[in-house]
Design a protein around this motif. Structure first.
Motif, mmCIF file in Angstrom:
data_model
loop_
_atom_site.group_PDB
_atom_site.id
_atom_site.type_symbol
_atom_site.label_atom_id
_atom_site.label_comp_id
_atom_site.label_asym_id
_atom_site.label_seq_id
_atom_site.Cartn_x
_atom_site.Cartn_y
_atom_site.Cartn_z
ATOM 1 N N GLY A 1 18.707 -4.412 -1.011
ATOM 2 C CA GLY A 1 18.871 -3.670 -2.254
ATOM 3 C C GLY A 1 17.823 -3.953 -3.314
ATOM 4 O O GLY A 1 17.911 -3.428 -4.427
ATOM 5 N N ALA A 2 16.813 -4.774 -2.992
ATOM 6 C CA ALA A 2 15.815 -5.163 -3.992
ATOM 7 C C ALA A 2 14.966 -3.972 -4.443
ATOM 8 O O ALA A 2 14.635 -3.086 -3.654
ATOM 9 C CB ALA A 2 14.916 -6.256 -3.435
ATOM 10 N N ARG A 3 14.609 -3.986 -5.715
ATOM 11 C CA ARG A 3 13.739 -2.976 -6.324
ATOM 12 C C ARG A 3 12.318 -3.531 -6.357
ATOM 13 O O ARG A 3 12.105 -4.655 -6.805
ATOM 14 C CB ARG A 3 14.237 -2.673 -7.730
ATOM 15 C CG ARG A 3 13.506 -1.566 -8.481
ATOM 16 C CD ARG A 3 14.185 -1.376 -9.843
ATOM 17 N NE ARG A 3 13.708 -0.198 -10.536
ATOM 18 C CZ ARG A 3 12.705 -0.203 -11.424
ATOM 19 N NH1 ARG A 3 12.066 -1.335 -11.695
ATOM 20 N NH2 ARG A 3 12.348 0.925 -12.026
ATOM 21 N N HIS A 4 11.351 -2.759 -5.867
ATOM 22 C CA HIS A 4 9.967 -3.209 -5.819
ATOM 23 C C HIS A 4 9.044 -2.193 -6.464
ATOM 24 O O HIS A 4 9.336 -0.994 -6.472
ATOM 25 C CB HIS A 4 9.505 -3.395 -4.360
ATOM 26 C CG HIS A 4 10.345 -4.347 -3.572
ATOM 27 N ND1 HIS A 4 11.320 -3.915 -2.694
ATOM 28 C CD2 HIS A 4 10.370 -5.699 -3.534
ATOM 29 C CE1 HIS A 4 11.898 -4.969 -2.132
ATOM 30 N NE2 HIS A 4 11.348 -6.058 -2.634
ATOM 31 N N ARG A 5 7.912 -2.705 -6.952
ATOM 32 C CA ARG A 5 6.844 -1.811 -7.392
ATOM 33 C C ARG A 5 5.790 -1.775 -6.286
ATOM 34 O O ARG A 5 5.405 -2.826 -5.757
ATOM 35 C CB ARG A 5 6.225 -2.270 -8.710
ATOM 36 C CG ARG A 5 5.242 -1.236 -9.282
ATOM 37 C CD ARG A 5 4.865 -1.567 -10.710
ATOM 38 N NE ARG A 5 6.018 -1.547 -11.596
ATOM 39 C CZ ARG A 5 6.564 -0.459 -12.118
ATOM 40 N NH1 ARG A 5 6.062 0.738 -11.816
ATOM 41 N NH2 ARG A 5 7.600 -0.534 -12.915
ATOM 42 N N LEU A 6 5.356 -0.581 -5.919
ATOM 43 C CA LEU A 6 4.417 -0.404 -4.820
ATOM 44 C C LEU A 6 2.987 -0.368 -5.337
ATOM 45 O O LEU A 6 2.671 0.373 -6.270
ATOM 46 C CB LEU A 6 4.729 0.892 -4.061
ATOM 47 C CG LEU A 6 6.143 1.012 -3.480
ATOM 48 C CD1 LEU A 6 6.363 2.407 -2.916
ATOM 49 C CD2 LEU A 6 6.377 -0.047 -2.414
ATOM 50 N N HIS A 7 2.144 -1.191 -4.720
ATOM 51 C CA HIS A 7 0.731 -1.231 -5.088
ATOM 52 C C HIS A 7 -0.096 -0.805 -3.888
ATOM 53 O O HIS A 7 0.042 -1.365 -2.791
ATOM 54 C CB HIS A 7 0.330 -2.647 -5.532
ATOM 55 C CG HIS A 7 1.079 -3.119 -6.744
ATOM 56 N ND1 HIS A 7 0.834 -2.631 -8.002
ATOM 57 C CD2 HIS A 7 2.087 -4.034 -6.863
ATOM 58 C CE1 HIS A 7 1.645 -3.223 -8.872
ATOM 59 N NE2 HIS A 7 2.418 -4.078 -8.200
ATOM 60 N N ARG A 8 -0.942 0.182 -4.077
ATOM 61 C CA ARG A 8 -1.773 0.698 -2.990
ATOM 62 C C ARG A 8 -2.705 -0.400 -2.485
ATOM 63 O O ARG A 8 -3.339 -1.109 -3.243
ATOM 64 C CB ARG A 8 -2.588 1.896 -3.477
ATOM 65 C CG ARG A 8 -3.613 2.425 -2.507
ATOM 66 C CD ARG A 8 -2.995 3.003 -1.248
ATOM 67 N NE ARG A 8 -2.332 4.268 -1.477
ATOM 68 C CZ ARG A 8 -1.765 4.963 -0.495
ATOM 69 N NH1 ARG A 8 -1.767 4.506 0.754
ATOM 70 N NH2 ARG A 8 -1.155 6.098 -0.751
ATOM 71 N N ASP A 9 -2.771 -0.551 -1.148
ATOM 72 C CA ASP A 9 -3.655 -1.517 -0.505
ATOM 73 C C ASP A 9 -4.234 -0.856 0.734
ATOM 74 O O ASP A 9 -3.658 -0.918 1.821
ATOM 75 C CB ASP A 9 -2.885 -2.784 -0.135
ATOM 76 C CG ASP A 9 -3.777 -3.853 0.475
ATOM 77 O OD1 ASP A 9 -5.014 -3.756 0.341
ATOM 78 O OD2 ASP A 9 -3.241 -4.791 1.112
ATOM 79 N N GLY A 10 -5.376 -0.189 0.595
ATOM 80 C CA GLY A 10 -5.962 0.540 1.717
ATOM 81 C C GLY A 10 -5.085 1.722 2.100
ATOM 82 O O GLY A 10 -4.771 2.569 1.265
ATOM 83 N N ASP A 11 -4.658 1.741 3.388
ATOM 84 C CA ASP A 11 -3.830 2.863 3.846
ATOM 85 C C ASP A 11 -2.349 2.546 3.777
ATOM 86 O O ASP A 11 -1.516 3.252 4.344
ATOM 87 C CB ASP A 11 -4.211 3.260 5.278
ATOM 88 C CG ASP A 11 -3.934 2.165 6.295
ATOM 89 O OD1 ASP A 11 -3.626 1.026 5.876
ATOM 90 O OD2 ASP A 11 -4.039 2.431 7.503
ATOM 91 N N THR A 12 -1.986 1.468 3.058
ATOM 92 C CA THR A 12 -0.581 1.100 2.947
ATOM 93 C C THR A 12 -0.283 0.661 1.518
ATOM 94 O O THR A 12 -1.067 0.905 0.593
ATOM 95 C CB THR A 12 -0.235 -0.010 3.961
ATOM 96 O OG1 THR A 12 1.180 -0.250 3.936
ATOM 97 C CG2 THR A 12 -0.971 -1.305 3.676
ATOM 98 N N PHE A 13 0.851 0.031 1.329
ATOM 99 C CA PHE A 13 1.239 -0.489 0.030
ATOM 100 C C PHE A 13 1.692 -1.939 0.185
ATOM 101 O O PHE A 13 2.141 -2.358 1.252
ATOM 102 C CB PHE A 13 2.405 0.309 -0.566
ATOM 103 C CG PHE A 13 2.062 1.709 -0.974
ATOM 104 C CD1 PHE A 13 1.637 1.983 -2.266
ATOM 105 C CD2 PHE A 13 2.168 2.754 -0.066
ATOM 106 C CE1 PHE A 13 1.326 3.278 -2.642
ATOM 107 C CE2 PHE A 13 1.861 4.051 -0.436
ATOM 108 C CZ PHE A 13 1.432 4.311 -1.738
ATOM 109 N N VAL A 14 1.595 -2.707 -0.893
ATOM 110 C CA VAL A 14 2.210 -4.022 -0.987
ATOM 111 C C VAL A 14 3.351 -3.895 -1.971
ATOM 112 O O VAL A 14 3.199 -3.283 -3.044
ATOM 113 C CB VAL A 14 1.195 -5.078 -1.465
ATOM 114 C CG1 VAL A 14 1.891 -6.415 -1.723
ATOM 115 C CG2 VAL A 14 0.088 -5.252 -0.445
#
Length: 282
Positions: A234-247
């Protein structure tokens, strides 16, 4: 038998399978990936367009019977007990029962019912062997096993394509059709499948939840800075673009019930349906 492919009916059939991924966050993208591997393998084996289409459809629908498997078994982190495994083994029959009354169900029936059969007769549910198993089921069997090995599951981390295909080689001509497995091995050797491994649809990489470990399925429309949620913890995350994916960066907050509600990705289904042939012979 010649069957007309009515696109609204085809979409309804595919959406039935998407219920599985709505239930189980760990399987995010599994159906799409298996459908892609199945189509690529059919094409590599020299099959015509119609057979490649049916392979892809069978790959997408193959696990539909898991809707009848209890969550406590489907998402178990440890090794299954023998009685639990016997329950899991009922899913091909459940799937066949679910789709056989659908107007287009025959298109994928053999792949759904037979994808756990082994060419040496040691599989389930019917202990079929060799050519008793449909070509579509033999294709999906390889694609499914490869994706299981390269994907993170509740009980283990996924491995790279190389080690996965080495594991498949151990069942060459026993679990898997030898000719088809050779063709699949060549696809891996040529790196023809790398754009599919670890994705939930074309160009959308899976993201690992930093809080509890499973994958987070990210929308194909996601942008840098968007918010994502793990449906396991259930954790809420902020997505950061890293190449062709996200962290995924934890925010310390939890998602609401509305945030965590499964939302099937229809974009890939719509794309598949739009390119379906008008008629197929089965």
């Amino acid at each position: 038998m010649k069957i007309q492919i009515e696109k609204p009916l085809l979409k309804s059939l595919a959406l039935m399978a998407s219920v599985i991924e709505a239930r189980d966050a760990y399987t995010g993208g599994h159906l799409w990936r298996v459908s892609q591997y199945s189509q690529r393998l059919a094409e590599a084996a020299g099959m015509p367009m119609e057979m490649a289409f049916l392979s892809r459809l069978g790959g997408f629908l193959h696990d539909i019977g898991k809707i009848g498997i209890p969550d406590v078994i489907l998402g178990k982190r440890g090794k299954l007990t023998e009685p639990e495994y016997e329950v899991v083994k009922t899913h091909p029959g459940i799937g066949a029962t679910l789709i056989q009354e659908h107007p287009l169900g025959d298109l994928a029936l053999s792949a759904v019912h037979q994808h756990h059969e082994w060419v040496n007769g040691q599989g389930y549910p019917g202990r079929l062997q060799g050519d008793q198993i449909s070509i579509f089921a033999r294709i999906v069997s390889i694609a499914d096993a490869f994706d299981a090995l390269t994907s993170t599951r509740p009980y283990r981390k996924g491995v790279a394509a190389g080690p996965a295909v080495e594991a498949l080689k151990a069942e060459h001509g026993s679990q898997f059709d030898a000719r088809l497995l050779d063709a699949f091995i060549e696809l891996v050797r040529l790196d023809s499948l790398q754009e599919i491994v670890g994705t939930s649809e074309r160009g959308v990489r899976m993201v690992v939840c930093p809080t509890c470990g499973p994958v987070i399925t990210v929308s194909g429309n996601a942008r840098d800075g968007d918010i994502g949620y793990c449906r396991i913890c259930g954790a809420r995350h902020r997505l950061h673009r890293d190449g062709d994916t996200f962290v995924a960066e934890p925010t310390g907050a939890k998602g609401t019930a509305e945030d965590l509600k499964p939302r099937p990705e229809t974009r890939s289904i719509d794309a598949f349906v739009s390119r379906a042939p008008q008629w197929v012979d089965i």
